[in-house]
Design an enzyme around this catalytic site. Structure first.
Site, PDB file in Angstrom:
ATOM      1  N   CYS A 412     -89.957  48.052   1.903  1.00 49.47           N
ATOM      2  CA  CYS A 412     -90.805  48.565   2.913  1.00 49.47           C
ATOM      3  C   CYS A 412     -89.487  49.907   3.391  1.00 49.47           C
ATOM      4  O   CYS A 412     -90.245  50.614   4.214  1.00 49.47           O
ATOM      5  CB  CYS A 412     -89.730  47.857   3.985  1.00 49.47           C
ATOM      6  N   HIS A 456     -84.835  44.593   6.393  1.00 51.32           N
ATOM      7  CA  HIS A 456     -86.075  45.644   6.130  1.00 51.32           C
ATOM      8  C   HIS A 456     -86.137  46.993   6.913  1.00 51.32           C
ATOM      9  O   HIS A 456     -85.044  47.445   7.707  1.00 51.32           O
ATOM     10  CB  HIS A 456     -87.316  44.256   7.772  1.00 51.32           C
ATOM     11  N   ASP A 472     -94.707  49.775  12.316  1.00 50.10           N
ATOM     12  CA  ASP A 472     -94.116  48.928  10.968  1.00 50.10           C
ATOM     13  C   ASP A 472     -95.219  49.042  10.018  1.00 50.10           C
ATOM     14  O   ASP A 472     -96.256  48.299   9.977  1.00 50.10           O
ATOM     15  CB  ASP A 472     -94.269  47.475  11.186  1.00 50.10           C
TER      16      ASP A 472
END
Length: 652
Positions: A412, A456, A472
């Site tokens: 991520c 994350h 995202d």
């Protein structure tokens, strides 16, 4: 006048044996926290002292112990950077305790050793305060009390069962006092202790910087980051974005919080909706930031809300912390962007990652607006052969270029960092948000566990008419990450057990144990000043002051001590067994005829004198006294019931 030196009772072999056992139990948990050589030396010294006691050799002299102690102290200080912090202080106390044991001679030394062991036992709570630790404490506490009983008993050794029973009775008598002190003793607003090493001690958690691989390293840990209890239903999985440090500054490889994030005037929050209320119990992570669902509406007591809606405290979080939060799951942040924030959110290094800059500029040259550029970047991640993996390829001096155009393998932080760089290169204000995504619901306690493996990174871009908007990029590459966590990663990825989503007996066992630990954390370790005041207000119906709380504590302890004293005084007279009670009845009958028995007179002498005073009943008196003497002092087949019958029928 010549001064008479007191005669000190020497330590018996059994005393040394129990001291050795108690010391071993006290020191055992410290094996995980201080240098092993210190514990090894301490236990070796204790074993050597036991050998001296077995061989009846005298303890070591000062000319041997003093150099040993100095060498050990210097070694401890040197290994801890000559700083007397937590680890060095506990190691020093352990060393000095071993030295004292080596030179111990008398029972007075034994009592001092037990006192030092109490201090060393308490230091374990400086390292860990878990429920298993509390259960384990029963063993060394029992051993120390038994050792104290053994040393103070004037007749030497006692039966093991007697020592256990007496130690248990003593400890049970302390429980009421312990409960009064726990519930009523005024609680401090902050931690009870703080050591110099707290500010530099490493703990697991998100850092104030993000570089390729930094977050993927956290996913290997199943340790809890925090727990959350919601007042209503749990939010949907795609809404569980736990906001943490916001990254503004980029040097070409590493993202950092930057100076802009330290402004304390929160960005304007407009049209908040879908408001949820919950409580967070945060594990210590040695950083000043807290975590809340995106975005918190206001700062809880003793916390602050920074410009970018990051929740922080003024001190490092080195102990477990609980706070209540309200968050809006739908919102608009800062619809009007000031020049200072725009400049901070579009700044990129002037050198490096040229291919990414050219790609972003080509989108601008095509006349795409900001929303279209955002969609273009997400389509690139979605349509090209990008891979979401915990095994990303190592990147060089131009990490964004190499990731977007060469390796296309990342976690991520790779996607969030490169996306923000793309947006900034296109002139769109953007920033990296780190935190946690998701969590596992524990049905036993009806709360959510967020682990380090849920770490994350996502992004926020500023769009006209929408303000700061969450984007995202991971959702474009691996949408299952948003809904199911790491459980959908390909086989072979190092996913922790709990993150795999398997509902097996190990998972159920973990959830059950975590529910117990959570209650321990909430009601024992988390019993702070606010909870104490609330509990007492619920019980007594009025708000108590700290002064009245102190008075109530003193009164409660005095009442308990008075009750214990009354119980001890009431039972002060020795209880007679049945045989003694039968004998006392016989003596009272003779006393009515003027034949009294002084305390120093034995039963046979008393019987001889009574038989001479009452010759008509000499035979029965002699038989009764001889039967009692055999029952009391010897081995006989005489019946206690027969003796009782003869005394009952005896009429002097």
């Amino acid at each position: 006048m010549k001064k008479i030196k007191p005669v000190l009772q020497p330590l018996a072999l059994n005393d040394v044996r129990w001291l050795l056992a108690a010391m071993a139990l006290v020191m055992a948990p410290l094996f995980f926290y201080i240098a092993p050589w210190v514990l090894g030396f301490a236990l070796l010294a204790a074993a050597w002292r036991y050998r001296l006691a077995v061989k009846q050799y005298p303890p070591l002299r000062a000319y041997i112990l003093v150099p040993l102690a100095l060498a050990g102290a210097i070694t401890i200080l040197a290994s801890n950077g000559y700083a007397l912090g937590r680890d060095a202080s506990v190691a020093m106390l352990t060393l000095l305790l071993a030295m004292k044991f080596l030179e111990s001679r008398s029972r007075r030394d034994g009592i001092l050793l037990i006192s030092l062991n109490w201090f060393l036992l308490i230091t374990i709570f400086l390292f860990t305060q878990t429920l298993p630790t509390a259960f384990y404490f029963v063993l060394p506490i029992f051993a120390l009390v038994i050792a104290l009983i053994n040393i103070n008993h004037p007749n030497g050794t006692l039966p093991f069962k007697f020592r256990m029973k007496l130690a248990g009775n003593l400890l049970l008598q302390t429980l009421p006092v312990l409960l009064v002190l726990f519930f009523l003793f005024p609680r401090l607003a902050g931690p009870l202790w703080r050591t110099p090493g707290d500010a530099t001690r490493a703990m697991t958690g998100l850092s104030d910087m993000m570089s390729p691989g930094s977050i993927s390293e956290l996913t290997a840990s199943d340790l809890p980051a925090f727990r959350a209890e919601f007042s209503g239903k749990f939010p949907a999985a795609n809404q569980l974005y736990w906001r943490g440090p916001i990254m503004w500054s980029f040097d070409g490889r590493t993202w950092r919080i930057g100076s802009h994030a330290y402004q304390l005037a929160p960005e304007p929050l407009e049209a908040p909706a879908n408001i949820v209320e919950y409580s967070v119990t945060l594990e210590p992570h040695n950083r000043p930031w807290l975590f809340a669902l995106d975005v918190p509406l206001a700062a809880p007591p003793d916390t602050m809300l920074r410009d970018d809606h990051q929740l922080v405290v003024r001190r490092l979080v080195t102990t477990r912390m609980r706070y209540d939060v309200q968050s809006a799951l739908s919102y608009h942040i800062q619809l009007q962007l000031d020049n200072t924030t725009r400049e901070a959110a579009t700044r990129i290094p002037k050198i490096g990652n040229e291919r990414t800059i050219k790609l972003a500029q080509s989108w601008v040259d095509q006349g795409l607006n900001d929303q279209a550029i955002v969609r273009k970047a997400l389509e690139m991640f979605r349509d090209q052969d990008f891979v979401y993996t915990l095994y990303p390829t190592e990147l060089g001096i131009n990490p964004v270029d190499e990731f977007l155009f060469d390796t296309k393998r990342g976690f991520c932080e790779h996607y969030a960092g490169s996306f923000v760089f793309l947006m900034r290169a296109a002139g769109i204000p953007a920033r990296v948000v780190t935190g946690y995504l998701g969590g596992i619901v524990n049905p036993i306690g009806n709360y959510m566990i967020v682990r380090q493996s849920d770490a994350h990174a996502w992004t926020e871009v500023w769009l006209r008419g929408q303000g700061w908007t969450r984007v995202d990029p991971t959702a474009a590459v691996a949408p299952e990450r948003i809904e199911s966590g790491l459980s959908q990663l390909p086989a072979g990825e190092p996913v922790p057990m709990l993150a795999r989503g398997e509902n097996n007996w190990l998972t159920q066992l973990y959830l059950g144990w975590d529910a117990i630990n959570n209650r321990w954390n909430q009601w024992v370790l988390g019993y702070n000043q606010a909870q104490q005041m609330q509990l007492l207000q619920d019980l007594f119906g009025s708000q108590l002051t700290m002064r009245s709380l102190a008075v109530a504590t003193i009164i409660g302890i005095l009442a308990l001590l008075a009750g214990l004293s009354w119980g001890l005084l009431r039972n002060r007279a020795p209880r007679l067994d049945k045989l003694a009670m039968i004998w006392q009845r016989f003596r009272r009958k003779l006393a009515k005829r003027g034949i009294h028995a002084p305390p120093s007179e034995g039963p046979l002498a008393f019987g001889y004198r009574a038989a001479r005073a009452l010759p008509q009943q000499a035979e029965i008196i002699t038989r009764i006294t001889q039967t009692y003497a055999r029952l009391r002092y010897g081995k006989t087949k005489d019946s206690e019931q027969q003796l009782e019958k003869e005394i009952r029928e005896f009429k002097p």
